[in-house]
Design a protein around this motif. Sequence first.
Motif: not given
Length: 412
Positions: A282-286, A237-250, A269-276
């Motif tokens: 919000p932005r798109e992440v592959a 979870t922490n790796d994702l939070a740091v790499a995507l620059k998003i909160p831990h709960n997201e 190429e599938t994308y996902l909307t994440v809350q920063g």
Amino acid sequence: MSTKSVIVALDIGTTKVCTLIAQKSAKSLDILGVGSHPSHGLKKGSVVNIEKTVESIRSSIEEAKLMAGIEELESATVGIAGNHIYCFNSSGVVPVKNKEIMKADVDRVIEAAKAVLIPSDREILHVIPQEFKVDNTSGIKNPVGMCGSRLEVNVHIVTGKTPLIHNLVKCVEQAGLNANSVILQPIASSRSVLSNEEKELGVVLIDIGGGTTDIAVWKEGSLIHSQIIPLGGHHFTNDLAVALKIPHNEAERIKLAHGTVLNQTQVGETYLTVQGLSGTKPREVALGYVAEVLGARAEELFKVVRETILEKNLQDEITGGFVLTGGGALIRHLPELAEYILEKPVKVGYPVAFGGMTSAMQHPKFSTVLGLLQESNHVSAARTTEHEKVEDESDMFDKLGKSLKNVFKEIF
């Protein structure tokens, strides 16, 4: 309801505290209440904030008590992990006094195996017999009643740092319960997930918790190695939070709902909307990038497991492969990646159902607490049997004494 018939299991993890209350009867164990609360105050399985840990434990216990309809509880069986745990194998040997091996001889040889030098800041949690040897005969599980002149035992010893064990016990006591026993978590998870056949064949349980990954290696029904690795689901979870620059709960939400460890499984190429972070849009992440981040951490974890197995020279003992369990085991395609790295069959292990278990509880994240409950019931049953045996012997001597008195009265 008698408090003596109620047993409590307490799994105090890095991400959650889970409490189970069950009622034991002659032949069954029925779950009455379940409590789960987010864990605060632990890091990598060890207590770092007593006040927060006590509050988390208390909230979990109260939730379970409310569900079970019980107002008072006395004690609980508590699970322990953390990278302060150190395990090793030892052996002991004693002469047999009366040619026939008694329980006292078994106790003496286990004490001899325990007589090892350990640092003053450590204490022994478990001494688990692996096999006994009587003279030149090996592979014996229970030597009581056998004839011989020399008794030997191989054991697996689990130790932990005394201050950290006492901190955990103190938190439980401040939350209102006595810790009647402290059990290593991978031993408990093995009890609920692995079959006797798997333990006989040779299998490795990999319990991926929040702050640690616990390993238990079984062969011929005995625990031959256990280890705690300071890597767990929280690190994914922490790796994702740091790499995507998003909160831990997201990051946790994305890991559970969309996470995978194999990039090639993402078609196109599938994308996902994440809350920063707060204040950002919000932005798109592959999804391929999410898989890349999670896959790197999973690869690291399984390489550590592989190195551990090779270092201990256990690769030839693992005929039955590897079993993944714990809350971190359900990231998609984790078994496939593990199988590729470990070069053995890998599957996800689910707790075996017993009385009162709902389908929701047949989830790998409940493996440890369900195992603690079963382990507690097993120990309690063994103690009851031993107590009844002593009482029967006492009754027998009483009856014999009365008979002798009557005989002497008739004679004199």
